[in-house]
Motif scaffolding. Structure first.
Motif, mmCIF file in Angstrom:
data_model
loop_
_atom_site.group_PDB
_atom_site.id
_atom_site.type_symbol
_atom_site.label_atom_id
_atom_site.label_comp_id
_atom_site.label_asym_id
_atom_site.label_seq_id
_atom_site.Cartn_x
_atom_site.Cartn_y
_atom_site.Cartn_z
ATOM 1 N N LEU A 33 4.922 4.912 -6.532
ATOM 2 C CA LEU A 33 4.454 4.577 -5.198
ATOM 3 C C LEU A 33 3.151 3.797 -5.254
ATOM 4 N N LEU A 34 2.321 4.091 -6.248
ATOM 5 C CA LEU A 34 1.046 3.397 -6.384
ATOM 6 C C LEU A 34 1.226 1.961 -6.850
ATOM 7 N N LEU A 35 2.267 1.697 -7.622
ATOM 8 C CA LEU A 35 2.490 0.343 -8.136
ATOM 9 C C LEU A 35 2.811 -0.644 -7.023
ATOM 10 N N THR A 36 3.374 -0.155 -5.910
ATOM 11 C CA THR A 36 3.741 -1.061 -4.822
ATOM 12 C C THR A 36 2.533 -1.822 -4.266
ATOM 13 N N PRO A 37 1.448 -1.154 -3.838
ATOM 14 C CA PRO A 37 0.306 -1.924 -3.332
ATOM 15 C C PRO A 37 -0.378 -2.764 -4.409
ATOM 16 N N ILE A 38 -0.384 -2.300 -5.669
ATOM 17 C CA ILE A 38 -0.992 -3.104 -6.725
ATOM 18 C C ILE A 38 -0.195 -4.380 -6.951
ATOM 19 N N MET A 39 1.123 -4.274 -6.979
ATOM 20 C CA MET A 39 1.963 -5.458 -7.152
ATOM 21 C C MET A 39 1.835 -6.399 -5.963
ATOM 22 N N LEU A 40 1.743 -5.845 -4.751
ATOM 23 C CA LEU A 40 1.555 -6.692 -3.576
ATOM 24 C C LEU A 40 0.205 -7.392 -3.624
ATOM 25 N N LEU A 41 -0.819 -6.691 -4.085
ATOM 26 C CA LEU A 41 -2.142 -7.303 -4.227
ATOM 27 C C LEU A 41 -2.082 -8.505 -5.158
ATOM 28 N N LEU A 42 -1.506 -8.335 -6.327
ATOM 29 C CA LEU A 42 -1.418 -9.426 -7.290
ATOM 30 C C LEU A 42 -0.513 -10.543 -6.785
ATOM 31 N N LEU A 43 0.578 -10.170 -6.132
ATOM 32 C CA LEU A 43 1.518 -11.167 -5.623
ATOM 33 C C LEU A 43 0.886 -12.033 -4.546
ATOM 34 N N PHE A 44 0.272 -11.388 -3.548
ATOM 35 C CA PHE A 44 -0.272 -12.149 -2.427
ATOM 36 C C PHE A 44 -1.515 -12.938 -2.814
ATOM 37 N N LEU A 57 -8.363 -12.970 -0.854
ATOM 38 C CA LEU A 57 -8.502 -11.688 -1.547
ATOM 39 C C LEU A 57 -9.358 -10.737 -0.722
ATOM 40 N N ALA A 58 -10.493 -11.223 -0.224
ATOM 41 C CA ALA A 58 -11.361 -10.390 0.603
ATOM 42 C C ALA A 58 -10.646 -9.951 1.876
ATOM 43 N N TYR A 59 -9.812 -10.838 2.427
ATOM 44 C CA TYR A 59 -9.111 -10.514 3.679
ATOM 45 C C TYR A 59 -8.056 -9.441 3.462
ATOM 46 N N VAL A 60 -7.319 -9.525 2.355
ATOM 47 C CA VAL A 60 -6.127 -8.702 2.191
ATOM 48 C C VAL A 60 -6.422 -7.314 1.627
ATOM 49 N N VAL A 61 -7.541 -7.136 0.937
ATOM 50 C CA VAL A 61 -7.819 -5.852 0.279
ATOM 51 C C VAL A 61 -7.899 -4.678 1.259
ATOM 52 N N PRO A 62 -8.611 -4.774 2.391
ATOM 53 C CA PRO A 62 -8.650 -3.612 3.297
ATOM 54 C C PRO A 62 -7.270 -3.146 3.743
ATOM 55 N N GLY A 63 -6.382 -4.077 4.047
ATOM 56 C CA GLY A 63 -5.039 -3.686 4.441
ATOM 57 C C GLY A 63 -4.281 -2.998 3.327
ATOM 58 N N LEU A 64 -4.455 -3.483 2.098
ATOM 59 C CA LEU A 64 -3.750 -2.876 0.978
ATOM 60 C C LEU A 64 -4.307 -1.501 0.629
ATOM 61 N N LEU A 65 -5.587 -1.276 0.897
ATOM 62 C CA LEU A 65 -6.137 0.064 0.667
ATOM 63 C C LEU A 65 -5.474 1.082 1.592
ATOM 64 N N LEU A 66 -5.261 0.705 2.847
ATOM 65 C CA LEU A 66 -4.592 1.616 3.776
ATOM 66 C C LEU A 66 -3.107 1.706 3.478
ATOM 67 N N MET A 67 -2.529 0.607 2.995
ATOM 68 C CA MET A 67 -1.129 0.643 2.584
ATOM 69 C C MET A 67 -0.943 1.589 1.402
ATOM 70 N N THR A 68 -1.952 1.675 0.547
ATOM 71 C CA THR A 68 -1.916 2.607 -0.583
ATOM 72 C C THR A 68 -1.793 4.045 -0.099
ATOM 73 N N ILE A 69 -2.522 4.368 0.964
ATOM 74 C CA ILE A 69 -2.419 5.716 1.528
ATOM 75 C C ILE A 69 -1.003 5.965 2.029
ATOM 76 N N GLY A 70 -0.427 4.990 2.742
ATOM 77 C CA GLY A 70 0.942 5.137 3.220
ATOM 78 C C GLY A 70 1.930 5.355 2.083
ATOM 79 N N SER A 71 1.710 4.657 0.966
ATOM 80 C CA SER A 71 2.589 4.835 -0.193
ATOM 81 C C SER A 71 2.441 6.221 -0.797
ATOM 82 N N THR A 72 1.214 6.681 -0.928
ATOM 83 C CA THR A 72 0.965 7.958 -1.590
ATOM 84 C C THR A 72 1.560 9.126 -0.821
ATOM 85 N N VAL A 73 1.464 9.101 0.500
ATOM 86 C CA VAL A 73 1.926 10.264 1.270
ATOM 87 C C VAL A 73 3.451 10.347 1.317
ATOM 88 N N ILE A 74 4.156 9.285 0.925
ATOM 89 C CA ILE A 74 5.607 9.407 0.797
ATOM 90 C C ILE A 74 5.944 10.474 -0.242
#
Length: 260
Positions: free
Chosen positions: A32-43, A64-81
């Motif tokens: 679940l953690l790999l999803t936001p990391i891969m999206l970070l690198l991809l985008f 990069l500065a724009y997208v990081v805050p969203g991916l941090l919250l997306m990480t939480i969504g991934s983890t709670v699955i």
């Protein structure tokens, strides 16, 4: 022993149990953690220059500065699955029935899952944030801004965790729990995480603007990058409070209805 001491002791025991499970079976959390990391690198590296046109064409570093805050919250969504899956496993494998026969504080079973999930979410956010810093993310947040950002992340993790616990309790198996919790990772894709609201179709902008993730993303973005927060701060806190209360009532009522 007082009721409060008993509740604290049993909650601590359940927390240790859930943390041990996470340590012994890290594959789910890792996947679940790999999803936001891969999206970070991809985008950033594949779409960064193109996607930056939506924020004024400032190039990959600005995106990069724009997208990081969203991916941090997306990480939480991934983890709670993973929390939803863990709760569902407990319900279907019989361990909850065994706990019910023991002289323990019953809410401690859910509290252990929630606190453990929040701690895992914070650890996951730190890891994704470290990857972002390693590839060039920089922030000008003050000490107060960092404290507020951390508080927002914990509040958001708590809110989503209670919702995930409810999803796990009503799911007949782990696969269903994982599927039921998927909106927690899909909603950020329909927010301002990757592109500004003004670049979206007019009919869709209100949907993206007032869903739970967008106010939290805009607040976190403002705290970390020094931008304006406006009304998003109150909306983010309101969503966190509302989802926490909803998830708590849903989870506890569902758990109490389960037959002895």
């Amino acid at each position: 022993m007082s009721a409060a001491t008993l509740a604290l002791r049993d909650s601590s025991t359940m927390l240790r149990r859930n943390l041990l499970h996470a340590r012994r079976y890290p594959s789910l959390t890792l996947n679940l953690l790999l999803t936001p990391i891969m999206l970070l690198l991809l985008f950033v590296y594949i779409f960064g220059n193109t996607m930056s046109a939506g924020i004024g064409g400032a190039g990959r570093p600005a995106y990069l500065a724009y997208v990081v805050p969203g991916l941090l919250l997306m990480t939480i969504g991934s983890t709670v699955i993973g929390t939803a899956v863990s709760v569902s496993n407990d319900m279907t494998e019989g361990i909850i029935a065994r706990f019910r026969t023991m002289a323990i504080h019953r809410p401690s079973i859910l509290i252990g899952h929630v606190v453990g999930s929040v701690l895992q979410s914070v650890a996951s956010v730190v890891l994704v944030g470290a990857v972002a810093v390693a590839i060039g993310f920089r922030t000008h947040a003050t000490a107060l801004g960092w404290l507020a950002a951390f508080g927002l992340l914990v509040l958001f993790a708590t809110a989503l965790t209670w919702i995930a616990v409810g999803m796990g309790l009503v799911s007949p198996n782990a696969e269903a729990a994982s599927n039921n919790a998927m909106p927690l990772i899909l909603l950020p894709l329909l927010s301002s995480a990757f592109t500004p609201l003004h670049s979206m179709p007019g009919w869709f902008q209100p949907i993206a603007e007032y869903q739970p993730f967008t106010p939290a993303i805009e607040t976190l973005r403002g705290l970390l990058l020094g931008g304006a927060i406006g009304h998003n701060g109150w909306l983010a806190v309101g969503w966190c409070a509302g989802l926490t209360v909803l998830g708590w009532f849903w989870s506890t009522s569902t758990f109490d209805r389960d037959p002895e």
